[in-house]
Design a protein around this motif. Structure first.
Motif, short mmCIF file in Angstrom:
data_model
loop_
_atom_site.label_atom_id
_atom_site.label_comp_id
_atom_site.label_asym_id
_atom_site.label_seq_id
_atom_site.Cartn_x
_atom_site.Cartn_y
_atom_site.Cartn_z
N HIS B 46 13.17 14.21 93.39
CA HIS B 46 12.47 14.63 92.17
C HIS B 46 13.43 14.63 90.98
O HIS B 46 13.09 14.16 89.89
CB HIS B 46 11.89 16.03 92.41
CG HIS B 46 11.02 16.50 91.29
ND1 HIS B 46 9.92 15.80 90.86
CD2 HIS B 46 11.10 17.59 90.51
CE1 HIS B 46 9.36 16.44 89.86
NE2 HIS B 46 10.06 17.54 89.62
N ARG B 47 14.64 15.14 91.20
CA ARG B 47 15.66 15.13 90.12
C ARG B 47 16.06 13.71 89.76
O ARG B 47 16.26 13.39 88.59
CB ARG B 47 16.91 15.92 90.57
CG ARG B 47 16.75 17.43 90.54
CD ARG B 47 18.12 18.11 90.58
NE ARG B 47 18.94 17.68 91.72
CZ ARG B 47 18.92 18.27 92.92
NH1 ARG B 47 18.13 19.30 93.15
NH2 ARG B 47 19.69 17.82 93.89
N LEU B 48 16.16 12.88 90.78
CA LEU B 48 16.54 11.48 90.55
C LEU B 48 15.51 10.80 89.66
O LEU B 48 15.85 10.04 88.75
CB LEU B 48 16.63 10.75 91.90
CG LEU B 48 17.00 9.27 91.86
CD1 LEU B 48 18.38 9.07 91.26
CD2 LEU B 48 16.97 8.69 93.28
N GLU B 49 14.25 11.09 89.91
CA GLU B 49 13.18 10.51 89.10
C GLU B 49 13.33 10.92 87.63
O GLU B 49 13.19 10.11 86.72
CB GLU B 49 11.82 10.97 89.64
CG GLU B 49 10.66 10.06 89.28
CD GLU B 49 9.90 10.49 88.04
OE1 GLU B 49 10.13 11.62 87.57
OE2 GLU B 49 9.09 9.69 87.56
N SER B 51 16.05 11.69 86.16
CA SER B 51 17.32 11.26 85.55
C SER B 51 17.36 9.76 85.23
O SER B 51 18.36 9.28 84.70
CB SER B 51 18.48 11.58 86.50
OG SER B 51 18.45 10.70 87.60
N GLY B 52 16.30 9.05 85.54
CA GLY B 52 16.29 7.60 85.32
C GLY B 52 16.36 7.23 83.85
O GLY B 52 16.11 8.07 82.98
N PRO B 53 16.73 5.99 83.53
CA PRO B 53 16.83 5.56 82.13
C PRO B 53 15.47 5.58 81.46
O PRO B 53 14.45 5.35 82.12
CB PRO B 53 17.37 4.13 82.23
CG PRO B 53 16.99 3.66 83.58
CD PRO B 53 16.97 4.87 84.46
N SER B 54 15.47 5.86 80.17
CA SER B 54 14.18 5.94 79.49
C SER B 54 13.77 4.56 78.98
O SER B 54 14.59 3.79 78.51
CB SER B 54 14.26 6.94 78.33
OG SER B 54 15.25 6.49 77.43
N VAL B 55 12.49 4.29 79.12
CA VAL B 55 11.92 3.04 78.61
C VAL B 55 11.04 3.42 77.44
O VAL B 55 10.16 4.28 77.58
CB VAL B 55 11.08 2.35 79.72
CG1 VAL B 55 10.32 1.16 79.15
CG2 VAL B 55 11.97 1.91 80.87
N ASP B 56 11.29 2.80 76.29
CA ASP B 56 10.47 3.13 75.12
C ASP B 56 9.09 2.49 75.27
O ASP B 56 8.97 1.26 75.29
CB ASP B 56 11.16 2.62 73.85
CG ASP B 56 10.32 2.92 72.62
OD1 ASP B 56 9.80 4.04 72.53
OD2 ASP B 56 10.15 2.02 71.77
N PRO B 57 8.05 3.31 75.39
CA PRO B 57 6.73 2.75 75.68
C PRO B 57 6.20 1.85 74.56
O PRO B 57 5.55 0.84 74.86
CB PRO B 57 5.84 3.98 75.86
CG PRO B 57 6.63 5.16 75.50
CD PRO B 57 8.05 4.77 75.33
N MET B 60 7.98 -1.46 74.69
CA MET B 60 7.55 -2.17 75.89
C MET B 60 6.13 -2.73 75.72
O MET B 60 5.85 -3.86 76.11
CB MET B 60 7.60 -1.21 77.09
CG MET B 60 7.30 -1.86 78.43
SD MET B 60 8.38 -3.25 78.84
CE MET B 60 9.96 -2.45 78.99
N ALA B 61 5.25 -1.92 75.11
CA ALA B 61 3.87 -2.38 74.89
C ALA B 61 3.87 -3.63 74.02
O ALA B 61 3.16 -4.61 74.32
CB ALA B 61 3.05 -1.27 74.24
N ALA B 63 6.32 -5.81 73.63
CA ALA B 63 6.92 -6.93 74.36
C ALA B 63 5.93 -7.53 75.35
O ALA B 63 5.79 -8.76 75.46
CB ALA B 63 8.18 -6.46 75.08
N VAL B 64 5.22 -6.67 76.07
CA VAL B 64 4.26 -7.15 77.08
C VAL B 64 3.10 -7.88 76.39
O VAL B 64 2.69 -8.96 76.83
CB VAL B 64 3.75 -5.98 77.95
CG1 VAL B 64 2.61 -6.43 78.86
CG2 VAL B 64 4.88 -5.41 78.79
#
Lengths: 182, 171
Positions: B46-49, B51-57, B60-61, B63-64
């Motif tokens: 749960h902590r690992l989740e 601590s992951g790098p942030s993706v700017d939504p 990203m939207a 780019a997709v």
């Protein structure tokens, strides 16, 4: 006094239908909802921090290209994460077995108890290594279960297996990780 | 299902704060080393989740959507390419078919020459030489009654008109 209108948030199903009907904004909303969690999922799975964005973009691109394949048995997020798992596997194959996992540029959390934080960080990194070393189904079932709280039935639908098999994969993953992280 | 299995099934929900341990579960967790090890693992995941790098939504939207739009355009170009190719092929076919009679004029005699000996005329086999001569003379002679009457009269009309025209010039 008139009541203000209640603005209902559209479900993932509704957004997917809207996108199929040509509404580009629906796609943007789905991306906003799920891209950050997908990035964390891929990172937990062993993706290098500096490659997470590219992997997320590829997974989302693939997902929208075959959105008709999502029939709603699993949640959109679980289905998307399964696609993310495929993208990560392809990346791993592209590198011909060189591992994607990188443990660089991890800042230590700035908390009150540095020793405890260090221990926690080491545990997390050990866990990440351990997760990355698991067989794919064990890894994906474990992460969907522990990080998303998905049930076995939903996980099974997303990964194309049975709920019973998903449970077995989870327990194998836990057993293996206990040994690795100890 | 054992207490350990029940606890294991509940761990993700409790880690995600969607549920809480009951007193009984908490007591089991405190006394079972195996369950505690699993619980530590679930908490670490749960902590690992988190601590992951942030993706700017928003980025990203964009780019997709850009990639999807590019692919759609490429698809359309591909479809138009096929359509134009099909049209060109159809036009070429139409030209060949349209010029058919002209090309047939050139090729027809060759076909006739090669085809003639193959046409069986068993009736001719039974005729005497004299009878064949008579038949040939009849074929070589004027086809009275068999030619198109309209074409003959048309020729006569044209001759008469020419004579009339010459007469007017000569005065």
């Amino acid at each position: 006094m008139s009541a203000s209108p209640v603005l209902e948030t559209p479900s993932d199903h509704e957004l997917a239908s809207a996108y199929r009907a040509g509404d580009e904004r629906a796609a943007a909303e789905l991306v906003r909802r799920h891209a950050p969690a997908l990035g964390r999922y891929l990172y937990s799975s062993g993706a290098a921090a500096d490659e997470v964005e590219d992997l997320v973009q590829e997974a989302l691109f693939r997902a929208f290209r075959r959105l008709d394949g999502w029939r709603g048995e699993a949640s959109f997020r679980s289905w998307l994460f399964a696609i993310g798992g495929n993208v990560l596997r392809d990346e791993f194959r592209r590198r011909k077995g060189r591992h994607v996992l990188s443990l660089e540029d991890r800042d230590l959390p700035d908390r009150a108890d540095p020793e405890a934080d260090l221990a926690a960080t080491e545990t997390e990194e050990g866990l990440r290594r351990g997760i990355a070393s698991l067989p794919r189904l064990q890894r994906e079932v474990f992460l969907l279960r522990t990080q998303q709280g998905s049930g076995y039935t939903e996980i099974a639908a997303a990964l194309g297996t049975t709920a019973g098999a998903a449970r077995v994969h989870y327990h194998h993953a836990v057993k293996r990780l206990k040994e690795l992280v100890r | 299902m054992s207490d350990c299995e029940r606890l294991s099934d509940r761990m993700p929900e409790v880690a995600l704060l969607r549920a809480a341990w009951s007193a009984e579960e908490a007591a089991h967790l405190a006394s079972c080393a195996d369950c505690r090890a699993e619980w530590d693992l679930v908490l670490a995941a749960h902590r690992l989740e988190a601590s992951g790098p942030s993706v700017d939504p928003a980025t990203m939207a964009a780019a997709v959507q850009h990639r999807l739009a590019s692919e759609r355009m490429a698809d359309r170009r591909g479809r138009w390419g096929w359509a134009l190719g099909g049209l060109a092929a159809a036009a070429a076919l139409a030209l060949v078919v349209g010029r058919g009679p002209e090309s047939r004029q050139g090729t027809a005699p060759a076909v006739a020459v090669t085809a003639d000996p193959l046409v069986p005329l068993p009736e001719l086999e039974g005729l005497e030489t004299a009878q064949l001569d008579t038949l040939l003379q009849a074929l070589d002679g004027p086809l009275a009654g068999t030619s198109a009457p309209d074409s003959t009269t048309a020729d006569d009309d044209v001759d008469a008109e020419l004579e009339q025209l010459l007469a007017t010039w000569e005065g």
